[in-house]
Write a protein that holds these residues in place. Structure first.
Motif, PDB file in Angstrom:
ATOM      1  N   ALA A  42      13.172   2.900 -27.250  1.00 25.36           N
ATOM      2  CA  ALA A  42      12.042   3.646 -27.809  1.00 25.36           C
ATOM      3  C   ALA A  42      10.773   2.810 -27.768  1.00 25.36           C
ATOM      4  N   VAL A  43       9.659   3.488 -27.517  1.00 24.99           N
ATOM      5  CA  VAL A  43       8.365   2.822 -27.637  1.00 24.99           C
ATOM      6  C   VAL A  43       7.599   3.545 -28.736  1.00 24.99           C
ATOM      7  N   VAL A  44       7.189   2.791 -29.745  1.00 27.85           N
ATOM      8  CA  VAL A  44       6.456   3.425 -30.842  1.00 27.85           C
ATOM      9  C   VAL A  44       5.127   2.715 -31.049  1.00 27.85           C
ATOM     10  N   GLY A  45       4.227   3.435 -31.660  1.00 22.94           N
ATOM     11  CA  GLY A  45       2.917   2.855 -31.940  1.00 22.94           C
ATOM     12  C   GLY A  45       1.969   3.938 -32.385  1.00 22.94           C
ATOM     13  N   GLN A  46       0.839   3.513 -32.876  1.00 28.06           N
ATOM     14  CA  GLN A  46      -0.134   4.471 -33.396  1.00 28.06           C
ATOM     15  C   GLN A  46      -0.733   5.314 -32.279  1.00 28.06           C
ATOM     16  N   ASN A  47      -1.390   6.360 -32.695  1.00 28.37           N
ATOM     17  CA  ASN A  47      -2.089   7.197 -31.721  1.00 28.37           C
ATOM     18  C   ASN A  47      -3.083   6.366 -30.937  1.00 28.37           C
ATOM     19  N   GLY A  48      -3.024   6.523 -29.652  1.00 28.49           N
ATOM     20  CA  GLY A  48      -4.007   5.853 -28.807  1.00 28.49           C
ATOM     21  C   GLY A  48      -3.651   4.416 -28.498  1.00 28.49           C
ATOM     22  N   CYS A  49      -2.417   4.013 -28.788  1.00 25.40           N
ATOM     23  CA  CYS A  49      -2.062   2.621 -28.525  1.00 25.40           C
ATOM     24  C   CYS A  49      -1.643   2.417 -27.077  1.00 25.40           C
ATOM     25  N   GLY A  50      -1.472   3.478 -26.333  1.00 24.79           N
ATOM     26  CA  GLY A  50      -1.212   3.313 -24.897  1.00 24.79           C
ATOM     27  C   GLY A  50       0.151   3.792 -24.416  1.00 24.79           C
ATOM     28  N   LYS A  51       0.858   4.498 -25.257  1.00 23.89           N
ATOM     29  CA  LYS A  51       2.207   4.934 -24.867  1.00 23.89           C
ATOM     30  C   LYS A  51       2.180   5.886 -23.682  1.00 23.89           C
ATOM     31  N   SER A  52       1.357   6.936 -23.807  1.00 26.57           N
ATOM     32  CA  SER A  52       1.299   7.908 -22.720  1.00 26.57           C
ATOM     33  C   SER A  52       0.745   7.276 -21.451  1.00 26.57           C
ATOM     34  N   THR A  53      -0.154   6.331 -21.626  1.00 19.40           N
ATOM     35  CA  THR A  53      -0.688   5.645 -20.452  1.00 19.40           C
ATOM     36  C   THR A  53       0.434   4.929 -19.715  1.00 19.40           C
ATOM     37  N   LEU A  54       1.303   4.317 -20.464  1.00 17.48           N
ATOM     38  CA  LEU A  54       2.458   3.655 -19.852  1.00 17.48           C
ATOM     39  C   LEU A  54       3.282   4.665 -19.054  1.00 17.48           C
ATOM     40  N   VAL A  55       3.541   5.809 -19.681  1.00 18.58           N
ATOM     41  CA  VAL A  55       4.355   6.825 -19.016  1.00 18.58           C
ATOM     42  C   VAL A  55       3.653   7.320 -17.737  1.00 18.58           C
ATOM     43  N   LYS A  56       2.357   7.505 -17.842  1.00 15.35           N
ATOM     44  CA  LYS A  56       1.633   8.012 -16.670  1.00 15.35           C
ATOM     45  C   LYS A  56       1.570   6.980 -15.554  1.00 15.35           C
ATOM     46  N   LEU A  57       1.585   5.715 -15.929  1.00 12.82           N
ATOM     47  CA  LEU A  57       1.653   4.678 -14.902  1.00 12.82           C
ATOM     48  C   LEU A  57       2.992   4.749 -14.188  1.00 12.82           C
ATOM     49  N   LEU A  58       4.044   4.869 -14.978  1.00 11.94           N
ATOM     50  CA  LEU A  58       5.388   4.922 -14.397  1.00 11.94           C
ATOM     51  C   LEU A  58       5.519   6.128 -13.469  1.00 11.94           C
ATOM     52  N   GLY A  59       4.922   7.224 -13.882  1.00 10.40           N
ATOM     53  CA  GLY A  59       5.044   8.451 -13.091  1.00 10.40           C
ATOM     54  C   GLY A  59       4.101   8.500 -11.900  1.00 10.40           C
ATOM     55  N   GLY A  60       3.248   7.499 -11.775  1.00  8.16           N
ATOM     56  CA  GLY A  60       2.350   7.484 -10.630  1.00  8.16           C
ATOM     57  C   GLY A  60       1.105   8.322 -10.832  1.00  8.16           C
ATOM     58  N   TYR A  61       0.846   8.719 -12.065  1.00  9.94           N
ATOM     59  CA  TYR A  61      -0.352   9.513 -12.321  1.00  9.94           C
ATOM     60  C   TYR A  61      -1.577   8.591 -12.363  1.00  9.94           C
ATOM     61  N   HIS A  62      -1.406   7.453 -12.998  1.00  8.89           N
ATOM     62  CA  HIS A  62      -2.452   6.430 -12.963  1.00  8.89           C
ATOM     63  C   HIS A  62      -2.001   5.291 -12.062  1.00  8.89           C
ATOM     64  N   THR A  63      -2.954   4.521 -11.549  1.00  6.87           N
ATOM     65  CA  THR A  63      -2.608   3.267 -10.886  1.00  6.87           C
ATOM     66  C   THR A  63      -2.952   2.133 -11.843  1.00  6.87           C
ATOM     67  N   PRO A  64      -2.099   1.082 -11.880  1.00  7.47           N
ATOM     68  CA  PRO A  64      -2.333  -0.005 -12.842  1.00  7.47           C
ATOM     69  C   PRO A  64      -3.471  -0.904 -12.368  1.00  7.47           C
ATOM     70  N   ASP A  65      -4.017  -1.691 -13.304  1.00  7.49           N
ATOM     71  CA  ASP A  65      -4.938  -2.744 -12.908  1.00  7.49           C
ATOM     72  C   ASP A  65      -4.160  -3.737 -12.049  1.00  7.49           C
ATOM     73  N   PRO A  66      -4.841  -4.404 -11.125  1.00 11.07           N
ATOM     74  CA  PRO A  66      -4.110  -5.342 -10.270  1.00 11.07           C
ATOM     75  C   PRO A  66      -3.547  -6.498 -11.091  1.00 11.07           C
ATOM     76  N   GLY A  67      -2.491  -7.078 -10.564  1.00  9.16           N
ATOM     77  CA  GLY A  67      -1.948  -8.289 -11.181  1.00  9.16           C
ATOM     78  C   GLY A  67      -0.642  -8.103 -11.914  1.00  9.16           C
ATOM     79  N   SER A  68      -0.138  -6.892 -11.921  1.00  9.41           N
ATOM     80  CA  SER A  68       1.125  -6.707 -12.629  1.00  9.41           C
ATOM     81  C   SER A  68       2.287  -6.827 -11.651  1.00  9.41           C
ATOM     82  N   GLU A  69       3.460  -6.920 -12.244  1.00  7.83           N
ATOM     83  CA  GLU A  69       4.648  -6.994 -11.408  1.00  7.83           C
ATOM     84  C   GLU A  69       5.694  -6.059 -12.002  1.00  7.83           C
ATOM     85  N   THR A  70       6.255  -5.245 -11.198  1.00  7.67           N
ATOM     86  CA  THR A  70       7.219  -4.277 -11.703  1.00  7.67           C
ATOM     87  C   THR A  70       8.445  -4.269 -10.810  1.00  7.67           C
ATOM     88  N   ALA A  71       9.583  -4.195 -11.438  1.00  4.82           N
ATOM     89  CA  ALA A  71      10.815  -4.134 -10.648  1.00  4.82           C
ATOM     90  C   ALA A  71      11.715  -3.035 -11.180  1.00  4.82           C
TER      91      ALA A  71
END
Ligand SMILES: Nc1ncnc2c1ncn2[C@@H]1O[C@H](COP(=O)(O)OP(=O)(O)OP(=O)(O)O)[C@@H](O)[C@H]1O
Ligand SMILES: Nc1ncnc2c1ncn2[C@@H]1O[C@H](COP(=O)(O)OP(=O)(O)OP(=O)(O)O)[C@@H](O)[C@H]1O
Ligand SMILES: [Mg+2]
Ligand SMILES: [Mg+2]
Lengths: 524, 356, 353, 356
Positions: A42-71
């Motif tokens: 589970a990922v929890v946090g207050q409104n606007g803490c970035g949870k949905s952003t994380l999900v949208k990154l995973l789904g390819g809706y957003h592109t991440p800032d450069p410099g991350s590494e994902t496997a």
């Protein structure tokens, strides 16, 4: 899909240093996250803490800032690519579900079918497969019905079943607040499915503001604050209060329970809101009264008629029957007249019915009452800004930027604005449909205070919610709906989670025929 | 737009690309053909010929803000012109004031008819007004008997129509006065806010107490009346009805609205629209004055290229900015194509905003 | 969008006064016939016998105001022969419209098909269909003699008219005018004029300059007046605007006045009724008029001849009488002219009492 | 649409108002002017003249389904025509096949350019293609030198272009074949599903994993190619380029798309579009046949009235039905103006669907 055999230690999904910046704002700040095979994380946090952003990154809706590494399973994963996510077996239930209202359930289902681009889709086959998948999960939803014609809960169900019933089992199922509009048993149904999935080796990333749910379901919990990870802990090592503290960075000050429930709807006070014989959609000849100072909660399972009640009372559409405020009838289907008569309504379908998308937060907040921010019939920007500032503070909107487009706020913050818009009009009757969907614990308490405060100031409040705890928190009385009509009314000490759930689930004698949803006990 | 800082940000290249285009055009032609271009005649002739287009664009702006198209405005203008021309010949006793009033009234009624079709019956505005536009064209053809009609106008009327005040053509005053009025209404009144809200999300606006049905009907009625006014201004200038008028104004009008919607507060707005009209016209004028030979193809080329370039510039600026800067946006406005930090997003929202 | 292109026949330097006078004299001679009243119609060969009644003519014309001005006379001419005429107005912007209307006429079994204007190319399949059905096709106002057509009344009128109004400019300017020639070459019957008129000026007026301004088909409904004003401002010597048809001058007097170009004269070939009114009022300054009421009779004359087995006498029908109307000389209150008793003159040739 | 019941429901007056209009038109004219109207020529000439409009409408349908307008298709068609005409004169050695291929290719590139502007850069499609359309018009003017251009075509080519097979003009076969292809793609494939999804809700489609950017670019590319094909068919029929062609096809094409979107499955669709085109053309034909000379105003009147009436009929039917019946909707289709149980609702949602 990768065929590499993953060792038990190797996470299914591993994020390192993932950031996402929107213009001036860093929504995610070098986030690290590991999700292991077979776990519900589970990922929890207050409104606007970035949870949905994380999900949208995973789904390819957003592109991440450069410099991350994902496997994914030890192999480098192209974060921000929809096709990579699909190929890696990631499946999603987004916060706004990502369903297309104008298409049928079946068509939505097979949007991502692993099918050659131009080979013929068989509609009959599609219908039967979608129907079967829904049935498997215990939903009776016509696969040929338009998604737009379904209730919020049914739509959630469609999104969930769609994610779960692909060609092959998802490697990682990501759910962003799937239970925001699911009533208890429906949520249970989902949890069972999730447990089955993990038992079979799948993994789940789960986001919810219902902390009890999270504690009960998740194996591991990651707490995010302001885009940064605070900690990742095993859920069994955690108490509810401790979790809230981690989320907010402070302890939640307990509300004084007394004031709200203390004001019983004494029957000698004349009802402010009277509903007589209202029938529409999922409701049959509804009668109810709410007195000034009273909060009437409405509970009911999906399909009980609860979803239609608020809209009908508030006159969103035309219906038969009569709604009166202080004895004065209001015309159904004319929200402007209703509002003028003092009836305010916060609809449950936020995106469709409430948000002025692309307009600013300020414009969204003030639209329902512009007179108070006008001077001599001319809008005063200064008054309007001041007013907006006041409400942003009262509702703890984050970030407090009034000129930002409403679409760029997180779901929970949007909900706060919708409520703010309504409360600003100081309605004599408040009709709220799922008022705190997607709102975090801290803000939820604030909203509950505001609702109770409005009642205390003399408003009659009607709250329809799938969140039983919420009803217990705010209601003086609770009306439980079953099979399209009121079955029980709970008052005073009877207003408890246990009693409401019991009443909701009381076995029904006859199964409704013409019903897309269900209202019987799934276990029973 | 009350304080200096936000005014500055409104004039940033990103929010006012057309202003920069205007400056560029003026500069280029002021250098290459100073005598021809920097003469009063240039500005006179643009002001005169674009005044009517400007009025028509303002008419189109109202339904557009509320999320609807009105394709019938061009032929509605033509209807106004033929009515004045015909009545001035057939019933000269009425007097020009009454005749103009009748013309505007009829056009307003047409707008009401459109409003009922769209606001009440819920017919898609594009198709409804396309239909109305054809019907109006038929009426104009019938009245004019498919011939040019010379209006019999009192000299005082045509003198006002063709005259100037302080060196500015009178027709332009009409455009500017109307612009001022609409700007005030859209920007500073409840009605204006309700219009925008109906355009952003009709159902959400309705549930927030906006009488969206009336708003929509109202915008069509107003648009019809303004188109009628545009017709009156047109015939005061030109004095003749011909069947080819009206429709050709529609394209530049909508182009200007769209281009204008990328300016200033980044939604359809009055000054952006008017600025776009006059800028494009000035560019065309300059090209016509400087091109030699058979340059009939230069005008459309400029119009097209300027349109694409100005909009593209707005977008590119906003993208670059999103990448580099980290200031907090301060202007009281919102982009109809919201600041995208990545372009996927922008594509997602765009379809629902400008260009419904 | 205009200016001095290759076709400009400017001669810089001093104007040869004697040569200019000679040019003016020659021009005056050329337009002399247009200044005297015309009494007789353009044909005089009687028919060998009275044409049979009851023929059906399909008349296809463009859907524009000027073309509509011929309708009444067309019906009158047909009535005189006791023939039936069906007028079909087609969209000028649609290249297929004439052809389609012709095919339809064939299917309706017309005896003759008359087309207002349009080359055999434009008639395309329509002409083929007519041929294979054996229905003779006539033009009533084309330019030049098209191949595959039996008759083309007033075929020379367009060229004569454009050249004629240009001559008027030569005369008025005393052989040293700067002329802006307005044309829409996208129309097939006007394309040739784009060469003919400049060549005419080059050849017949050493002291004159002619610039062309071509209006595109789409531009026709746009703001032509501003384009014209801009073209004149580029060549401020320009004192004459010669237009190949009247639509090109819509709104021009007002635009010229607004730009302070008060001394520019506007000459129009074949002006319509409204343009003639504006010649009278002084908005325009001259026009060369065919006889609108007479022209349909001329076309029917060719058809009548064919119906009795005669030659269609194309040469006699091609060149028609014209009248030069200027603001000064035109008859007040008139919008068109005709040979006195032209109907009876035709009827006599047709042997209709 | 597989079983009889749903077929019947698709043919109900509500879902197929245009079919009833067609029947009405045929009936009226078959009674009033049987000899003229019921002749083969009527149908031949409609088929011939509307084939190209049909192809162009199909081109416009693709971006429209994906939620975008392409205003440049008319001039793109003209570009194809002038390219064939010009190349056939300037480079006859290329051979007509190669020439046509070049024309279609260039048009496809234009489509790609539009696609980049709209799909990639996120510019509103209306304004972007308005710009492109002007640029294309300039190019065609330049190549043609503002004159009609007669193409030098091999006889075999024009014979195919003007010929018939089984009594049906060859050009109509192109329209129908293309219609069949697009119908299959839109109705029965994943690509089609993605197109509709992108049109209905771009953002949700993207969240569901649809690559909306590619979808949008793809529709513009395909539209460009089809417009090029339309140009080839046009010149095979007519043999001549004129600067006035192209643009006038655009209005009937979009009118047909809008009207067609109220038919059958109540979304923009292939057969609704084609049916609307031929029905309107038949009505115009009948009116022209029955009216004498001066009925120039009847055509636009009919077009306008038919458009409004057909759409209004669809709406009225659906309203009446909503009042009487309470059956569960069974067909897998959606109304772009969703079945309203009351009209407020419809008005609220309408703006976001057809007519973006
Ligand atoms: N498209 C966008 N443009 C600009 N800012 C955005 C955009 N989307 C999200 N944000 C910002 O990023 C931050 C994180 O938003 P996100 O939606 O991830 O929050 P969340 O944790 O899901 O909240 P909630 O619980 O309310 O759903 C918020 O402050 C939000 O305002
Ligand atoms: N229906 C018609 N209307 C007008 N002109 C026609 C028609 N039919 C034939 N003509 C023209 O009359 C002349 C004689 O026609 P005819 O077809 O007899 O000639 P031809 O010797 O067969 O010529 P070709 O071999 O070129 O067809 C030609 O100029 C032809 O184009
Ligand atoms: Mg969220
Ligand atoms: Mg032969």
């Amino acid at each position: 899909m990768s065929t590499t055999v993953s060792s038990a230690a190797e996470p299914v999904l591993s994020l390192r240093g993932v950031s996402k910046t929107f213009g001036a704002q860093r929504a995610l700040d070098s986030l690290d996250l590991d999700i292991h095979q077979g776990e519900i994380h589970a990922v929890v946090g207050q409104n606007g803490c970035g949870k949905s952003t994380l999900v949208k990154l995973l789904g390819g809706y957003h592109t991440p800032d450069p410099g991350s590494e994902t496997a994914v399973k030890g192999e480098l994963f192209d974060l921000g690519s929809a096709s990579a996510a699909n190929a890696a077996g990631l499946r999603f239930v987004h916060q706004d579900l990502g369903l297309i209202d104008e298409l049928s359930v079946a068509e939505n289902f097979f949007m991502m079918a692993d099918q050659a681009w131009v080979s013929r889709i068989s509609k009959a086959d599609e219908w039967s497969r979608a129907g079967r998948a829904l049935e498997e999960f215990g939903y009776e939803i016509d696969p040929r019905a338009l998604v737009g014609s379904l209730t919020a809960a049914q739509r959630t169900a469609v999104a969930i079943v769609r994610a779960l019933s692909g060609e092959d089992r998802p490697a990682l199922l990501v759910l962003d607040e799937p239970t925001a509009s699911l009533a208890g048993p429906d949520a249970q149904l989902l949890f069972d499915a999730l447990r089955r999935l993990t038992a079979a080796g799948g993994s789940v990333l789960f986001i919810s503001h219902h902390l009890d749910e999270v504690m009960g379901l998740a194996d591991t919990i990651t707490v995010v604050r302001d885009g940064r990870k605070v900690t990742t802990v095993m859920s069994r090592d955690l108490s509810h209060d401790r979790l809230v503290e981690l989320m907010l960075g402070r302890a939640l000050t307990p509300r004084s329970e007394s004031d709200s429930s203390a004001m019983p709807g004494t029957s000698d006070v004349v009802p402010r809101l009277s509903v007589r014989g209202v029938s529409i959609g999922g409701l049959r000849a509804l009668d109810l009264d709410v007195r000034p100072g009273e909060v009437l909660g409405v509970a009911g399972l999906t399909g009980s008629g609860r979803e239609d009640l608020a809209g009908a009372v508030a006159g969103q559409t035309r219906h038969s029957g009569e709604v009166t405020i202080d004895g004065k009838a209001i015309r159904p289907g004319d929200p402007a007249a209703s509002l003028a008569s003092g009836l305010g309504y916060a609809p449950a379908e936020r995106r469709r019915d409430a948000l002025l998308s692309t307009a600013t937060l300020r414009e969204n907040l003030t639209i329902a009452d512009l007179r108070s921010v006008s001077r001599a019939r001319r809008l005063s920007r200064r008054l309007e800004r001041k007013e907006t500032q006041k409400w942003m503070e009262a509702l703890d909107v984050r970030p407090p930027m009034q000129e930002r487009a409403i679409d760029q706020f997180s779901g929970g913050n949007q909900q706060k604005v919708v409520l703010g818009r309504l409360l600003r009009t100081r309605p004599r009757v408040l009709v709220l449909d799922e008022p705190t969907q997607g709102v975090d614990v801290g803000a939820k308490a604030t909203i509950h205070d505001l609702v109770v405060g409005a009642a205390a100031a003399g408003a009659a409040v009607l709250v329809c919610s799938s969140d039983v705890e919420e009803l217990v928190q705010v209601s003086t009385r609770v009306l439980v709906l079953r099979r399209k009509s009121p079955s029980t009314e709970l008052i005073g000490t009877d207003v408890t989670v246990e009693r409401i759930e019991e009443e909701q689930l009381r076995p029904t004698e006859v199964r409704p025929t013409n019903d897309a949803g269900r209202d019987s006990d799934p276990q029973g | 737009m009350t304080d200096l800082k936000s005014a500055a940000s409104v004039l940033s290249p990103r929010r006012a690309s057309v202003l920069y285009l205007l400056a560029l055009i003026t500069l280029v032609f002021a250098i290459t053909i100073p005598d021809l271009f920097l003469s009063e005649i240039t500005f006179q002739s643009i002001a005169r010929s674009q005044a009517v287009v400007g009025i028509l664009a303002l008419a189109a702006l109202l339904p557009f803000v509320a999320g609807e198209f009105d394709i019938s405005l061009g032929t509605n203008l033509a209807l106004s012109v033929i009515l004045v021309a015909w009545l001035s010949n057939a019933y000269p006793g009425l007097g020009i004031m009454v005749i103009c009033l009748i013309a505007v009234l009829v056009c307003t009624l047409v707008g009401f008819f459109n409003g009922i079709l769209v606001g009440k019956l819920g017919i898609n505005s594009f198709i409804a007004t396309l239909g109305t536009s054809q019907i109006l064209a038929a009426i104009a053809l019938k009245i004019s008997n498919n011939e040019q009609v010379l209006a019999t106008l009192p000299q005082a009327f045509t003198e006002v129509g063709r005259g100037r005040f302080l060196g500015v053509p009178n027709s332009l005053f009409v455009t500017l006065a109307l612009g001022l009025l609409l700007w005030y209404v859209l920007q500073w009144t409840k009605v204006g806010r309700h219009l925008y809200a109906s355009g952003f999300n009709r159902e959400a606006a309705r549930l927030s107490g906006v009488r969206t049905e009336r708003v929509v009907i109202g915008t069509f009625v107003a648009a019809g009346a303004i188109a009628g006014l545009a017709g009156v201004v047109f015939i005061a200038q030109v004095g003749t009805f011909s069947n080819s008028i009206g429709m050709p104004f529609l394209f530049p009008a909508y182009a200007a609205i769209f281009l204008g919607a990328t300016q200033f507060n980044m939604r359809p707005n009055v000054w952006g629209t008017l600025l776009a009209i006059f800028t494009l016209a000035l560019g065309v004028q300059g090209l016509q004055l400087s091109s030699s030979g058979s340059g009939f193809w230069i005008t459309p080329l400029f119009n097209g290229a300027a349109l694409v370039a100005a909009v593209m510039f707005t977008r590119q600026q906003s993208k670059r900015r999103a990448k580099v800067v980290d200031e907090v946006p301060s202007a009281p406005a919102v982009s109809p194509q919201p600041d995208p930090s990545d372009d996927h997003e922008a594509a997602g929202v765009r379809a629902d905003t400008v260009g419904r | 969008a205009c200016g001095t292109d290759a076709s400009s026949s400017s001669k810089s330097g001093e104007v040869d006064v004697a040569a200019a006078e000679a040019d003016v004299a020659a021009a005056k001679e050329r337009i002399a016939p247009y200044l005297v009243p015309v009494e007789k119609i353009d044909v005089d060969t009687p028919l060998t016998k009275k044409p049979e009644a009851g023929k059906v003519v399909k008349y296809i014309r463009y859907n524009n105001p000027t073309a509509a001005e011929y309708d009444a006379a067309t019906e009158a001419a047909a009535a005189a022969l006791q023939w039936k005429v069906a007028i079909s107005a087609v969209d000028g912007a649609d290249p297929q419209s004439v052809s389609n209307a012709m095919i339809r006429a064939v299917s309706e079994g017309a005896d003759y098909i008359a087309v207002q204007a349009g080359s055999p190319t434009v008639m395309g399949q329509g002409l083929e269909a007519a041929k294979s059905a054996g229905i003779p096709v006539f033009q009533t106002a084309g330019v030049g003699e098209a191949e595959g057509i039996f008759g083309n009344a007033q075929a020379d009128a367009a060229i004569d008219g454009n050249v004629g109004v240009t001559d008027q400019a030569i005369i008025d300017s005393e052989g040293r005018g700067t002329i802006l020639y307005l044309n829409a070459p996208d129309f097939p019957n006007l394309a040739d004029l784009d060469d003919i008129v400049p060549k005419h000026v080059e050849k017949n007026c050493g002291g004159c300059t002619l610039n062309k301004l071509g209006i595109s088909a789409e531009g026709l409904s746009g703001d032509i007046a501003s384009q014209v004003v801009n073209a004149i401002r580029q060549n401020p010597d320009t004192k004459y605007v010669v237009a190949s048809f009247d639509t090109l001058t819509n709104g021009l007097p007002e635009a010229l006045a607004a730009a302070g170009l008060d001394d520019v004269k506007i000459y129009i070939n074949s002006p319509g009724n409204l343009a003639v009114k504006k010649i009278e009022s002084g908005d325009f300054h001259a026009g060369l008029l065919t006889s609108n009421v007479n022209m349909p009779w001329l076309a029917f004359d060719q058809m009548a001849r064919m119906s009795v087995g005669m030659d269609t006498l194309q040469a006699e029908h091609a060149k028609v009488s014209l009248q030069m109307w200027t603001t000064e000389n035109m008859p007040k209150g008139e919008t068109s002219w005709a040979q006195p008793g032209y109907q009876d003159q035709y009827k006599k040739l047709w042997q209709i009492s």
